[in-house]
Write a protein that holds these residues in place. Structure first.
Motif, PDB file in Angstrom:
ATOM      1  N   PHE A   1     -11.246  63.026 -23.428  1.00 15.36           N
ATOM      2  CA  PHE A   1     -10.941  62.122 -22.020  1.00 15.36           C
ATOM      3  C   PHE A   1     -10.049  62.093 -21.293  1.00 15.36           C
ATOM      4  N   ILE A   2      -8.961  62.161 -22.076  1.00 16.79           N
ATOM      5  CA  ILE A   2      -7.586  61.918 -21.195  1.00 16.79           C
ATOM      6  C   ILE A   2      -7.231  63.379 -20.264  1.00 16.79           C
ATOM      7  N   TYR A   3      -7.498  64.572 -21.437  1.00 10.93           N
ATOM      8  CA  TYR A   3      -6.731  65.472 -20.583  1.00 10.93           C
ATOM      9  C   TYR A   3      -8.305  66.391 -20.891  1.00 10.93           C
ATOM     10  N   PRO A   4      -9.085  66.002 -19.322  1.00 10.79           N
ATOM     11  CA  PRO A   4     -10.425  67.016 -19.836  1.00 10.79           C
ATOM     12  C   PRO A   4     -10.487  68.703 -19.940  1.00 10.79           C
ATOM     13  N   GLN A   5      -9.347  68.902 -19.631  1.00 11.02           N
ATOM     14  CA  GLN A   5      -8.989  70.227 -19.697  1.00 11.02           C
ATOM     15  C   GLN A   5      -9.131  71.334 -20.888  1.00 11.02           C
ATOM     16  N   SER A   6      -8.449  69.813 -22.041  1.00  5.84           N
ATOM     17  CA  SER A   6      -8.336  70.856 -23.480  1.00  5.84           C
ATOM     18  C   SER A   6      -9.693  70.980 -23.814  1.00  5.84           C
ATOM     19  N   MET A   7     -10.485  70.356 -23.681  1.00  6.47           N
ATOM     20  CA  MET A   7     -12.415  70.349 -24.095  1.00  6.47           C
ATOM     21  C   MET A   7     -13.245  69.626 -23.866  1.00  6.47           C
ATOM     22  N   GLY A   8     -14.352  70.319 -23.535  1.00  7.47           N
ATOM     23  CA  GLY A   8     -15.880  70.125 -23.176  1.00  7.47           C
ATOM     24  C   GLY A   8     -16.445  68.526 -23.682  1.00  7.47           C
ATOM     25  N   GLY A   9     -17.636  68.108 -22.841  1.00  7.26           N
ATOM     26  CA  GLY A   9     -17.376  66.076 -23.316  1.00  7.26           C
ATOM     27  C   GLY A   9     -18.055  66.766 -24.594  1.00  7.26           C
ATOM     28  N   GLY A  10     -19.245  67.507 -24.553  1.00  8.80           N
ATOM     29  CA  GLY A  10     -20.048  67.415 -25.657  1.00  8.80           C
ATOM     30  C   GLY A  10     -19.033  67.794 -27.070  1.00  8.80           C
ATOM     31  N   ASP A  11     -17.471  68.601 -27.036  1.00 15.59           N
ATOM     32  CA  ASP A  11     -17.072  68.647 -28.085  1.00 15.59           C
ATOM     33  C   ASP A  11     -15.983  67.317 -28.891  1.00 15.59           C
TER      34      ASP A  11
END
Length: 233
Positions: free
Chosen positions: A163-173
């Protein structure tokens, strides 16, 4: 007797893998998973009962739709065989126990998430919610109701990172990981998450060294592999 458990486990595993494939196909398309006959993805014809038999249906249909001739994706029989073998191992080792039941529920839902993530790059919320609820209930039956809470807390830093760094992984993950860790518990959850990120990181590094770049690797297949590692080793 061990042979009986292995054979029964293989059959159960192929059936559950077939169900996981159905979830992975229907949920991202907002189709019902409660009713409705399975059909060919190309021509839409309803499949016969024998075509729905795990592994055997693929062999009897010679890998093609008997109406339009479209080839059936090889991932279906391969995932059925894979989960069948894993189920055979688990049932032979644990028999019909809560450990086996918990393991197969987690594996089935993790496989559904992996297949959906591979095809559509999405992990349906229904899979994460079901996994979390089932995990809490099964740990409660085992008298260890704090275990799922501790497992979820284990994955919380990764969820916050998403949530802080959305590029790290998807919301589903970000939603799926706490549910998975809650269902597995602290020890197995730590093993599964660690193995998944080590394997995923190694693959990403190998691709980068070869000059190949992917716009984000789907994480759920690595998480499924981590679950297999945590449950079988």
């Amino acid at each position: 007797m061990k042979t009986f458990y292995a054979v029964a486990g293989f059959i159960y595993g192929t059936i559950l893998a077939s169900y996981a494939g159905m979830l992975a196909y229907r949920l991202p398309r907002n189709e019902t998973v409660i009713r409705g006959r399975s059909h060919c993805e190309t021509c839409g014809r309803v499949l016969s009962w024998w075509e729905l038999l795990p592994v055997l249906g693929f062999i009897l249909a010679r890998g093609k739709c008997r109406y339009c001739g479209q080839e059936i994706p090889l991932r279906y029989p391969l995932t059925e065989i894979l989960l069948g073998l894993i189920s055979a191992w688990l049932l032979a080792a644990n028999h019909f126990s809560l450990t086996y039941l918990r393991g197969m529920i987690i594996l089935t839902l993790a496989l559904a998430a992996a297949l959906s993530d591979l095809e559509k790059r999405v992990i349906p919320d229904q899979v994460s919610i079901t996994l979390a609820v089932a995990g809490v209930f099964l740990w409660w039956l085992d008298g260890r109701w704090l275990e799922p809470l501790a497992g979820a807390m284990l994955a919380l830093p990764l969820t916050l990172l998403a949530f802080i760094y959305p590029q790290s992984m998807g919301g589903g993950d970000a939603k799926f990981m706490p549910a998975l860790a809650a269902a597995l518990g602290v020890a197995a959850g730590a093993e599964a998450l660690s193995f998944a990120f080590i394997l995923g990181g190694a693959l990403a590094l190998a691709l980068k060294l070869k000059g190949r770049y992917l716009d984000g690797l789907p994480l759920a297949p690595f998480l499924f592999t981590g679950v297999v590692f945590a449950l079988l080793h």
